[in-house]
Write an enzyme that holds these catalytic residues in place. Structure first.
Site, PDB file in Angstrom:
ATOM      1  N   GLU A  20      -4.757   3.539  11.649  1.00 18.80           N
ATOM      2  CA  GLU A  20      -6.004   2.988  12.565  1.00 18.80           C
ATOM      3  C   GLU A  20      -5.692   2.069  13.695  1.00 18.80           C
ATOM      4  O   GLU A  20      -4.920   0.982  13.218  1.00 18.80           O
ATOM      5  CB  GLU A  20      -6.956   2.765  11.724  1.00 18.80           C
ATOM      6  CG  GLU A  20      -7.514   3.731  10.909  1.00 18.80           C
ATOM      7  CD  GLU A  20      -8.657   3.067   9.863  1.00 18.80           C
ATOM      8  OE1 GLU A  20      -9.292   2.192  10.160  1.00 18.80           O
ATOM      9  OE2 GLU A  20      -9.137   3.942   8.752  1.00 18.80           O
ATOM     10  N   GLU A  33      -4.893  -0.976  10.343  1.00 18.32           N
ATOM     11  CA  GLU A  33      -4.350  -0.563   9.002  1.00 18.32           C
ATOM     12  C   GLU A  33      -3.811   0.715   8.868  1.00 18.32           C
ATOM     13  O   GLU A  33      -3.998   1.436   9.679  1.00 18.32           O
ATOM     14  CB  GLU A  33      -5.487  -0.883   7.995  1.00 18.32           C
ATOM     15  CG  GLU A  33      -6.747   0.248   8.223  1.00 18.32           C
ATOM     16  CD  GLU A  33      -7.705  -0.037   7.044  1.00 18.32           C
ATOM     17  OE1 GLU A  33      -7.575  -0.913   6.184  1.00 18.32           O
ATOM     18  OE2 GLU A  33      -8.622   0.842   6.973  1.00 18.32           O
ATOM     19  N   ASN A  35      -3.661   3.854   5.986  1.00 16.92           N
ATOM     20  CA  ASN A  35      -4.186   4.214   4.697  1.00 16.92           C
ATOM     21  C   ASN A  35      -3.096   5.497   4.111  1.00 16.92           C
ATOM     22  O   ASN A  35      -2.950   6.427   4.934  1.00 16.92           O
ATOM     23  CB  ASN A  35      -5.452   4.938   4.714  1.00 16.92           C
ATOM     24  CG  ASN A  35      -6.613   3.885   4.863  1.00 16.92           C
ATOM     25  OD1 ASN A  35      -6.867   2.868   3.859  1.00 16.92           O
ATOM     26  ND2 ASN A  35      -7.323   3.864   5.918  1.00 16.92           N
ATOM     27  N   ARG A  37      -3.001   8.343   3.011  1.00 16.52           N
ATOM     28  CA  ARG A  37      -3.901   9.570   2.462  1.00 16.52           C
ATOM     29  C   ARG A  37      -4.470  10.147   3.489  1.00 16.52           C
ATOM     30  O   ARG A  37      -4.360   9.375   4.608  1.00 16.52           O
ATOM     31  CB  ARG A  37      -4.741   9.223   1.460  1.00 16.52           C
ATOM     32  CG  ARG A  37      -5.949   8.152   2.072  1.00 16.52           C
ATOM     33  CD  ARG A  37      -6.796   7.954   1.086  1.00 16.52           C
ATOM     34  NE  ARG A  37      -7.603   6.676   1.339  1.00 16.52           N
ATOM     35  CZ  ARG A  37      -8.595   6.739   2.225  1.00 16.52           C
ATOM     36  NH1 ARG A  37      -8.955   7.844   2.847  1.00 16.52           N
ATOM     37  NH2 ARG A  37      -9.455   5.597   2.365  1.00 16.52           N
TER      38      ARG A  37
END
Length: 339
Positions: A20, A33, A35, A37
């Protein structure tokens, strides 16, 4: 996409992931950040890149290489995703669990519907309030916006509140159309948004709760006076007819023979009790939180409507309560309310 790939390579990450970034008015981007997934917005990538990300994730997990033709692709067109929630934007996005009586989204060209519910489904209190995702594709952003707006305008969810009308208004917003929005735009521009609310007036909700919950009715029979919910609306009810009507200052001040008001604290939403902060006999100040409940991953605090004494507490921590359930009762001195 290049920055995301470079980041994954630098840390030795293998498999699907989501990076992101924040973009400023000068189109400079800043890492936020990562993630490890797929995220809920992954259909946007699938529509613009022409890939099936869960399939690729499984292929990489078993040791397969990503096909060269996919690595050589560039994005095509524009996609916008709307999250459909069982919530009421006109009441601070309050979640709305319950049974769905109608669930319709048009299956049209350049519109993708990912739904976890259908007509007749029960929206429980235990999970996130998202019902579906509507993703629109277009050759450019404006075409994608119009496709999404058209699909949402023709959609319907009944039986629970939903955010469809709010999303249509947002897609019609001039600043959104021009791309001049920011992370606090909804908070600032739509704080007082009032669309077509499916929430019934307090009196109707009260009558329903009374008719369907004998415990509430027995509590109201203690006195013709009571406070409902968080004290934001007052009403008077006749124990004989159970028909609510507005409580005005004349009613209140003419009841000099009444020493106290008996008030039931009624759950406005089904949920789980997280905290019970008082016991019978405790004295509380106006606004002091008495009970905290959780519904669909959101917490709701029930405050005392006035300086008062707790008459009874009817729930315990971790108890599951339905809308209209009696949480507690309090006694309110009349001289405080008429001061």
């Amino acid at each position: 996409s290049k920055a995301a790939r470079n980041l994954a390579t630098a840390v030795g990450y293998v498999n699907a992931g989501t990076c992101e970034f924040l973009i400023d008015e000068n189109e400079k981007y800043y890492f936020l950040e990562m993630n490890t997934r797929l995220q809920v917005e992954h259909p946007v990538t699938e529509l613009t890149w022409g890939v099936d990300l869960p399939v690729l994730q499984l292929q990489v997990a078993r040791g397969d290489a990503i096909p060269e033709d996919i690595l050589a692709r560039t994005p095509r067109g524009h996609a916008i995703e709307a999250r459909i929630y069982a919530e009421n934007p006109s009441r601070g996005y309050m979640p709305s669990p319950g049974k769905i009586s109608d669930f319709y989204f048009p299956q049209t060209t350049n519109i993708r519907i990912d739904a976890g519910y259908e007509t007749g489904s029960e929206v429980p209190i235990f999970y996130d309030a998202m019902l579906a995702k509507v993703i629109a594709w277009g050759l450019n952003r404006e075409e994608a916006r119009l496709n999404l707006r058209g699909a949402l305008a023709r959609s319907n969810v009944s039986g629970v509140a939903w955010n469809g009308p709010f999303l249509v208004d947002l897609l019609d917003d001039k600043k959104f159309i021009e791309g001049r929005v920011h992370t606090k735009y909804i908070e600032e521009a739509y704080a007082g948004w009032k669309g077509k609310s499916r929430t019934e007036p307090a009196g109707t909700v009260l009558a329903s709760a009374t008719a369907n919950n004998p415990t509430v009715l027995s509590a109201l029979e203690l006195s013709p006076w009571f406070f409902f919910g968080d004290g934001s609306s007052n009403a008077k009810i006749s124990a004989a007819t159970s028909r609510p009507h507005a409580l005005d200052s004349h009613d209140l001040l003419s009841a000099t023979e009444e020493a106290l008001l008996f008030g039931p604290l009624v759950a406005e939403y089904p949920g789980k009790v997280l905290k019970v902060n008082v016991r019978a006999g405790d004295r509380v100040k106006q606004g002091e939180v008495v009970v905290v409940c959780e519904s669909m991953k959101m917490e709701f605090a029930y405050p005392a409507p006035a300086d008062s004494e707790v008459k009874a507490v009817h729930v315990k921590t971790v108890a599951i309560v339905q809308a209209g359930a009696l949480l507690g009762e309090w006694l309110v001195p009349l001289n405080f309310l008429s001061a």
